[in-house]
Scaffold this active site. Structure first.
Site, PDB file in Angstrom:
ATOM      1  N   ILE A 128      67.313   9.847   0.550  1.00 24.09           N
ATOM      2  CA  ILE A 128      68.458  10.711   0.244  1.00 24.09           C
ATOM      3  C   ILE A 128      68.302  12.066   0.917  1.00 24.09           C
ATOM      4  O   ILE A 128      69.253  12.599   1.500  1.00 24.09           O
ATOM      5  CB  ILE A 128      68.642  10.855  -1.278  1.00 24.09           C
ATOM      6  CG1 ILE A 128      68.972   9.497  -1.899  1.00 24.09           C
ATOM      7  CG2 ILE A 128      69.747  11.861  -1.596  1.00 24.09           C
ATOM      8  CD1 ILE A 128      69.055   9.492  -3.403  1.00 24.09           C
TER       9      ILE A 128
ATOM     10  N   ASP B  44      57.648  17.593   1.723  1.00 20.71           N
ATOM     11  CA  ASP B  44      57.388  16.301   1.091  1.00 20.71           C
ATOM     12  C   ASP B  44      55.966  15.892   1.482  1.00 20.71           C
ATOM     13  O   ASP B  44      55.684  15.714   2.670  1.00 20.71           O
ATOM     14  CB  ASP B  44      58.388  15.253   1.577  1.00 20.71           C
ATOM     15  CG  ASP B  44      58.306  13.953   0.781  1.00 20.71           C
ATOM     16  OD1 ASP B  44      57.181  13.542   0.445  1.00 20.71           O
ATOM     17  OD2 ASP B  44      59.358  13.351   0.506  1.00 20.71           O
TER      18      ASP B  44
ATOM     19  N   ARG C 226      66.899  14.529 -10.191  1.00 23.76           N
ATOM     20  CA  ARG C 226      66.525  14.240 -11.574  1.00 23.76           C
ATOM     21  C   ARG C 226      66.395  15.554 -12.334  1.00 23.76           C
ATOM     22  O   ARG C 226      65.798  16.513 -11.851  1.00 23.76           O
ATOM     23  CB  ARG C 226      65.205  13.460 -11.633  1.00 23.76           C
ATOM     24  CG  ARG C 226      65.336  12.004 -11.216  1.00 23.76           C
ATOM     25  CD  ARG C 226      66.094  11.199 -12.260  1.00 23.76           C
ATOM     26  NE  ARG C 226      66.288   9.805 -11.878  1.00 23.76           N
ATOM     27  CZ  ARG C 226      67.380   9.337 -11.287  1.00 23.76           C
ATOM     28  NH1 ARG C 226      68.358  10.180 -10.964  1.00 23.76           N
ATOM     29  NH2 ARG C 226      67.499   8.061 -11.009  1.00 23.76           N
TER      30      ARG C 226
ATOM     31  N   ASP D  54      73.762  18.502 -11.158  1.00 19.99           N
ATOM     32  CA  ASP D  54      74.401  17.247 -11.534  1.00 19.99           C
ATOM     33  C   ASP D  54      73.561  16.462 -12.535  1.00 19.99           C
ATOM     34  O   ASP D  54      74.035  15.489 -13.102  1.00 19.99           O
ATOM     35  CB  ASP D  54      74.625  16.396 -10.272  1.00 19.99           C
ATOM     36  CG  ASP D  54      75.406  15.121 -10.546  1.00 19.99           C
ATOM     37  OD1 ASP D  54      76.465  15.197 -11.210  1.00 19.99           O
ATOM     38  OD2 ASP D  54      74.961  14.035 -10.106  1.00 19.99           O
TER      39      ASP D  54
ATOM     40  N   GLU E  13      70.331  13.846 -21.120  1.00 20.93           N
ATOM     41  CA  GLU E  13      71.702  13.432 -20.797  1.00 20.93           C
ATOM     42  C   GLU E  13      72.224  12.480 -21.857  1.00 20.93           C
ATOM     43  O   GLU E  13      71.490  11.591 -22.305  1.00 20.93           O
ATOM     44  CB  GLU E  13      71.731  12.776 -19.413  1.00 20.93           C
ATOM     45  CG  GLU E  13      71.354  13.749 -18.302  1.00 20.93           C
ATOM     46  CD  GLU E  13      71.501  13.149 -16.911  1.00 20.93           C
ATOM     47  OE1 GLU E  13      71.959  11.989 -16.794  1.00 20.93           O
ATOM     48  OE2 GLU E  13      71.178  13.828 -15.933  1.00 20.93           O
TER      49      GLU E  13
ATOM     50  N   HIS F  24      76.401  14.105 -13.955  1.00 19.49           N
ATOM     51  CA  HIS F  24      75.638  13.054 -13.264  1.00 19.49           C
ATOM     52  C   HIS F  24      76.571  12.146 -12.456  1.00 19.49           C
ATOM     53  O   HIS F  24      76.665  10.938 -12.673  1.00 19.49           O
ATOM     54  CB  HIS F  24      74.825  12.216 -14.261  1.00 19.49           C
ATOM     55  CG  HIS F  24      73.630  11.562 -13.609  1.00 19.49           C
ATOM     56  ND1 HIS F  24      72.433  11.385 -14.264  1.00 19.49           N
ATOM     57  CD2 HIS F  24      73.455  11.047 -12.367  1.00 19.49           C
ATOM     58  CE1 HIS F  24      71.578  10.783 -13.453  1.00 19.49           C
ATOM     59  NE2 HIS F  24      72.172  10.566 -12.300  1.00 19.49           N
TER      60      HIS F  24
ATOM     61  N   GLY G  38      76.392  11.804  -9.094  1.00 19.26           N
ATOM     62  CA  GLY G  38      75.835  11.486  -7.787  1.00 19.26           C
ATOM     63  C   GLY G  38      76.134  10.079  -7.303  1.00 19.26           C
ATOM     64  O   GLY G  38      76.433   9.874  -6.129  1.00 19.26           O
ATOM     65  N   ALA G  39      76.060   9.113  -8.188  1.00 20.80           N
ATOM     66  CA  ALA G  39      76.313   7.720  -7.805  1.00 20.80           C
ATOM     67  C   ALA G  39      77.708   7.256  -8.191  1.00 20.80           C
ATOM     68  O   ALA G  39      78.036   6.081  -8.023  1.00 20.80           O
ATOM     69  CB  ALA G  39      75.278   6.813  -8.458  1.00 20.80           C
TER      70      ALA G  39
END
Length: 319
Positions: free
Chosen positions: A157, A176, A236, A260, A265, A284, A286-287
């Site tokens: 992502i 990362d 997350r 988001d 949640e 939330h 995102g998807a």
């Protein structure tokens, strides 16, 4: 020879209508006729469930596993499996899979959308327009073009976000520990997450939630941010210390943020996050695109067929 018993499939948190119809059409399966259920409805079905297909709303923890003696398989229609107790599942012989990659583009695009919304105050401006206002001078914003963008977590992502930003001609840094370089000319690796927070105008988070990342974005990093910088989190919720975020926004450690995802949640009605004017919140999403739901649904149906009909476990996720 032992007679074949149809597995009872429960889709808990919604599925594309056409994909759900294709699942119901599998003659070897007994599929519960509703694709979106309340948690009370799910609990009633758990005693006879062979498989659960869940998104983020349903949490397969010890309580649910105790109620599901026949459960063999849990599929997370998405990437993150932190809402599944994988240790307890393993102890009970319950297999766990996710649908990696299916949500990636939608999540990346939402992160970019949050950047633009925060930079240009579009959510607040819309709210005032709907209330009869015309507060043009109040909502002067900032451009994304030529900004320094920091990406924390450069998996699939994070890499898509970098590609989607290309037209804005940014300078992109990423951090990362599991990725050494990028094949994009305008992307370089930072030496530390601290460097990202110290030098970037826009910071976007794309790390998984695990022990090492839980609460990693805290007051120490907020104190390193430039006062004009913004933070976006579409990964997350648990990776950000939300109490520290509220304090940092109130104190002007950063200019604004767009979130988001949240540690709990749905977000509590009395959450202090709801009271911060320079924090854009989405539930939330995102998807939450038609395209992503089609992809995750198709993957989940294929996984169910492979597991129950061909004894083939795809995309297993272990503790």
């Amino acid at each position: 020879m032992e007679a074949f018993v149809k597995p009872f499939i429960v889709v808990c948190d919604g599925m594309d209508a056409d994909v759900f119809a294709s699942l119901q059409a599998v003659s070897e399966f007994d599929v519960h006729p509703k694709a979106k259920l309340t948690q009370d409805e799910i609990k009633e079905l758990l005693p006879k469930a062979s498989a659960l297909v869940i998104r983020s709303a349903t949490k397969v923890q010890e309580e649910y596993l105790e109620l599901a003696p026949n459960l063999k398989y849990v599929i997370r229609a998405g990437a993150g499996t932190d809402n599944i107790d994988k240790v307890k599942c393993g102890e009970r012989g319950v297999k766990v899979s996710n649908t990696p990659g299916a949500n990636n583009n939608s999540a990346a695009e939402h992160a970019v959308a949050l950047m633009m919304t925060v930079l240009r105050h579009t959510a607040a401006a819309d709210a005032t327009m709907k209330n009869g206002g015309w507060d043009k001078s109040k909502y002067t914003g900032n451009e994304l073009t030529n900004k320094k963008v920091g990406i924390v977590g450069f998996g699939q992502i994070g890499k898509i976000v970098a590609k989607r930003l290309q037209g804005f001609e940014p300078e992109v840094k990423f951090f990362d520990p599991f990725c050494e370089s990028s094949d994009l000319a305008y992307v370089s690796k930072a030496q530390s997450v601290e460097e990202i927070f110290e030098t970037c105008d826009i910071i976007t988070l794309h790390t998984p939630l695990m022990e090492e990342t839980k609460g990693m974005i805290n007051k120490d990093l907020f104190n390193k941010m430039q006062s004009h910088a913004i933070l976006v989190n579409a990964s997350r919720g648990g990776i950000v210390n939300e109490e520290d975020l509220v304090s940092a926004l109130k104190e002007g450690k950063l200019k604004a943020a767009g979130f988001d995802v949240f540690a709990t949640e749905p977000l509590e009605e009395d959450s202090p996050l709801r009271q911060i004017p320079n924090l854009v919140l989405t539930p939330h999403l995102g998807a939450a695109t038609d395209e992503a739901q089609l992809r995750v649904g198709e993957m989940a149906v294929n996984q169910l067929k492979e597991y129950f009909l061909n004894d083939n476990l795809l995309h297993e996720v272990k503790a």
